[in-house]
Design an enzyme around this catalytic site. Structure first.
Site, PDB file in Angstrom:
ATOM      1  CB  CYS A 113      -0.939   0.013   1.201  1.00  0.00           C
ATOM      2  SG  CYS A 113      -2.089  -1.358   1.176  1.00  0.00           S
ATOM      3  CG  HIS A 259      -3.433   3.317   1.179  1.00  0.00           C
ATOM      4  ND1 HIS A 259      -3.878   2.896  -0.061  1.00  0.00           N
ATOM      5  CD2 HIS A 259      -3.580   2.255   2.017  1.00  0.00           C
ATOM      6  CE1 HIS A 259      -4.269   1.635   0.035  1.00  0.00           C
ATOM      7  NE2 HIS A 259      -4.098   1.224   1.281  1.00  0.00           N
ATOM      8  CG  ASN A 289      -7.138  -0.863   0.180  1.00  0.00           C
ATOM      9  OD1 ASN A 289      -6.283  -0.672  -0.682  1.00  0.00           O
ATOM     10  ND2 ASN A 289      -6.833  -1.098   1.450  1.00  0.00           N
TER      11      ASN A 289
HETATM   12  C1  COA Z   1     -11.581  -5.321   9.808  1.00  0.00           C
HETATM   13  C2  COA Z   1     -12.179  -4.415  10.860  1.00  0.00           C
HETATM   14  C3  COA Z   1     -13.336  -3.634  10.244  1.00  0.00           C
HETATM   15  C4  COA Z   1     -12.676  -5.254  12.027  1.00  0.00           C
HETATM   16  O1  COA Z   1     -13.079  -4.408  13.036  1.00  0.00           O
HETATM   17  P1  COA Z   1     -13.109  -4.917  14.561  1.00  0.00           P
HETATM   18  O2  COA Z   1     -13.499  -3.728  15.380  1.00  0.00           O
HETATM   19  O3  COA Z   1     -11.870  -5.635  14.849  1.00  0.00           O
HETATM   20  O4  COA Z   1     -14.196  -5.950  14.637  1.00  0.00           O
HETATM   21  P2  COA Z   1     -15.756  -5.761  14.585  1.00  0.00           P
HETATM   22  O5  COA Z   1     -16.258  -5.964  15.978  1.00  0.00           O
HETATM   23  O6  COA Z   1     -16.119  -4.493  13.899  1.00  0.00           O
HETATM   24  O7  COA Z   1     -16.198  -6.984  13.693  1.00  0.00           O
HETATM   25  C5  COA Z   1     -15.614  -8.240  13.855  1.00  0.00           C
HETATM   26  C6  COA Z   1     -16.648  -9.276  13.493  1.00  0.00           C
HETATM   27  O8  COA Z   1     -17.074  -9.029  12.137  1.00  0.00           O
HETATM   28  C7  COA Z   1     -16.903 -10.210  11.387  1.00  0.00           C
HETATM   29  N1  COA Z   1     -16.595  -9.860   9.995  1.00  0.00           N
HETATM   30  C8  COA Z   1     -15.375  -9.724   9.425  1.00  0.00           C
HETATM   31  N2  COA Z   1     -15.513  -9.400   8.145  1.00  0.00           N
HETATM   32  C9  COA Z   1     -16.835  -9.318   7.887  1.00  0.00           C
HETATM   33  C10 COA Z   1     -17.582  -9.023   6.747  1.00  0.00           C
HETATM   34  N3  COA Z   1     -17.003  -8.720   5.571  1.00  0.00           N
HETATM   35  N4  COA Z   1     -18.931  -9.023   6.847  1.00  0.00           N
HETATM   36  C11 COA Z   1     -19.532  -9.303   8.008  1.00  0.00           C
HETATM   37  N5  COA Z   1     -18.887  -9.599   9.137  1.00  0.00           N
HETATM   38  C12 COA Z   1     -17.533  -9.615   9.074  1.00  0.00           C
HETATM   39  C13 COA Z   1     -15.784 -10.931  12.054  1.00  0.00           C
HETATM   40  O9  COA Z   1     -15.833 -12.301  11.751  1.00  0.00           O
HETATM   41  C14 COA Z   1     -16.103 -10.684  13.520  1.00  0.00           C
HETATM   42  O10 COA Z   1     -17.150 -11.531  13.892  1.00  0.00           O
HETATM   43  P3  COA Z   1     -17.226 -12.138  15.404  1.00  0.00           P
HETATM   44  O11 COA Z   1     -17.352 -10.945  16.300  1.00  0.00           O
HETATM   45  O12 COA Z   1     -18.426 -12.991  15.350  1.00  0.00           O
HETATM   46  O13 COA Z   1     -15.950 -12.881  15.602  1.00  0.00           O
HETATM   47  C15 COA Z   1     -11.162  -3.389  11.405  1.00  0.00           C
HETATM   48  O14 COA Z   1     -10.209  -4.065  12.146  1.00  0.00           O
HETATM   49  C16 COA Z   1     -10.489  -2.586  10.336  1.00  0.00           C
HETATM   50  O15 COA Z   1     -11.115  -1.751   9.717  1.00  0.00           O
HETATM   51  N6  COA Z   1      -9.160  -2.804  10.153  1.00  0.00           N
HETATM   52  C17 COA Z   1      -8.368  -2.138   9.140  1.00  0.00           C
HETATM   53  C18 COA Z   1      -8.404  -2.951   7.920  1.00  0.00           C
HETATM   54  C19 COA Z   1      -7.841  -2.233   6.723  1.00  0.00           C
HETATM   55  O16 COA Z   1      -8.215  -1.136   6.421  1.00  0.00           O
HETATM   56  N7  COA Z   1      -6.950  -2.858   6.017  1.00  0.00           N
HETATM   57  C20 COA Z   1      -6.407  -2.257   4.860  1.00  0.00           C
HETATM   58  C21 COA Z   1      -5.017  -2.671   4.719  1.00  0.00           C
HETATM   59  S1  COA Z   1      -3.992  -1.331   4.206  1.00  0.00           S
END
Ligand code: COA
Length: 332
Positions: A113, A259, A289
């Site tokens: 990225c 980004h 992204n």
């Molecule tokens: C991924 C992200 C949204 C998860 O957020 P979080 O606060 O850790 O977790 P949340 O409580 O919001 O959600 C987690 C739950 O959603 C579920 N989940 C993950 N992806 C999902 C999707 N696409 N649809 C529905 N549910 C999903 C997980 O399995 C988890 O379920 P559980 O609680 O039953 O185990 C967050 O960590 C994030 O935005 N990270 C940055 C990712 C990013 O931008 N990456 C780019 C790389 S440069």
């Protein structure tokens, strides 16, 4: 003193639009979950048969046309991607051949990225030292063909889109302050496994094993929370370091292009810098992204929309796999 200026910008995204509703049919997710966590509504995916270098070539052609130059006058290529057409060679040489650019050098940058800013930093050095006078810098990604649509990979599968962005870079010795003012590059390899694609790995013999496919090890994986926290901290920090190096402040920034990782992260970056969100370029709602391509795509859109104009101070910042992160400041 020679400075690197951008003389043309271009981007290309494949025509197929994939909505959150389309993804709902393919995996266990919801439009609401995706919008709330990432701000994404649609992204573009390639059709089978379209490669990363194909998108790169389209973006490059548009940047070349925008600069109003003959392709034969380009004397070097820098290409950034994490999704090259092949394990080797990289896409730089493929772009060179498809554009018919003779035997000019082609450098591939593998910084995920942060790839565009790392590539810009490299190109900037070549131009300021007088080594090259016209560089095609292109970043391109096809991620859609290798996403894990099972529960394990759905956090990433909803985020990524395909696309490419390109710029033409040239030297300027005018005393008008325009050009790349600085680039600052950072990395912390201790966190490589927090955002990576573990396999293929040449330490395994043979490298490609059926078990790895069954275990999903050929898919990208991330520790979402760890990525979120680090991205939200590191990008503002990198911008502040760039501003301080130039004796500038956040108030001097006319446009900030982070980004496009996730809109919640972009909002955290704005908050961390205390910059009005109107100054932050955000297109992730439409494009998802697009990894290394996200900054040059957003840059091209912002320039064509007139949001970035001559004399503006433009700040770029990125964070991604490695971890790597970076900032660049440009006087447009
Ligand atoms: C991924 C992200 C949204 C998860 O957020 P979080 O606060 O850790 O977790 P949340 O409580 O919001 O959600 C987690 C739950 O959603 C579920 N989940 C993950 N992806 C999902 C999707 N696409 N649809 C529905 N549910 C999903 C997980 O399995 C988890 O379920 P559980 O609680 O039953 O185990 C967050 O960590 C994030 O935005 N990270 C940055 C990712 C990013 O931008 N990456 C780019 C790389 S440069």
């Amino acid at each position: 003193m020679l400075r690197t200026i951008v003389t043309g910008t271009g981007h290309y995204v494949p025509p197929r639009v994939v909505t959150n509703q389309d993804l709902e049919k393919r995996l266990d997710t919801s439009d609401e979950w995706i919008r709330q966590r990432s701000g994404i509504a649609t992204r573009h995916h390639v059709e089978p048969g379209v490669n990363t270098s194909d998108l790169a070539v389209e973006a490059a052609r548009r940047a070349i046309a925008d600069a109003g130059i003959e392709p034969s006058t380009i004397d070097f290529i820098v290409a950034a991607t994490l999704s090259p057409d092949h394990y080797f060679p990289g896409i730089g040489v493929l772009v060179q051949a498809k554009l018919g650019l003779g035997t000019i050098g082609a450098l591939d940058v593998r910084n995920q990225c942060s790839g565009f800013i790392y590539a810009l930093a490299a190109a900037d050095q070549f131009i300021r030292t007088g080594t090259y006078r016209r560089i095609l810098l292109v970043a391109s990604e096809v991620q859609s063909s290798n996403l894990d649509y099972s529960d394990e990979g759905r956090d990433m599968a909803v985020l990524f889109g395909d696309g490419a962005g390109a710029v033409i870079l040239e030297p300027s010795d005018r005393d008008d302050g325009r050009g790349v003012l600085s680039t600052h590059l950072f990395a912390d390899g201790r966190f490589a496994s927090h955002l990576w694609m573990e396999k293929p790995c040449p330490a395994d013999n043979p490298t490609f094993q059926r078990d790895f496919f069954d275990q999903g090890k050929f898919y990208p994986r991330m520790d979402g929370r760890h990525v979120f926290v680090n991205a939200s901290e590191r990008m503002p920090e990198a911008v502040r370091i760039g501003l301080a190096a130039n004796g500038l402040t956040v108030d001097d920034i006319d446009a900030l292009i982070p980004h496009q990782a996730n809109d919640r992260i972009s909002q955290m970056v704005a908050k961390g810098l205390r910059i009005p969100v109107e100054k932050v370029v955000r297109n992730i709602e439409r494009l998802g992204n697009t990894t290394a391509a996200s900054i040059p795509i957003a840059l091209d859109e912002a320039v064509k929309e007139g949001r970035i104009r001559r004399g503006h101070l433009v700040a770029l910042t990125a964070f991604g796999s490695g971890y790597t992160w970076a900032s660049a400041l440009l006087r447009w």
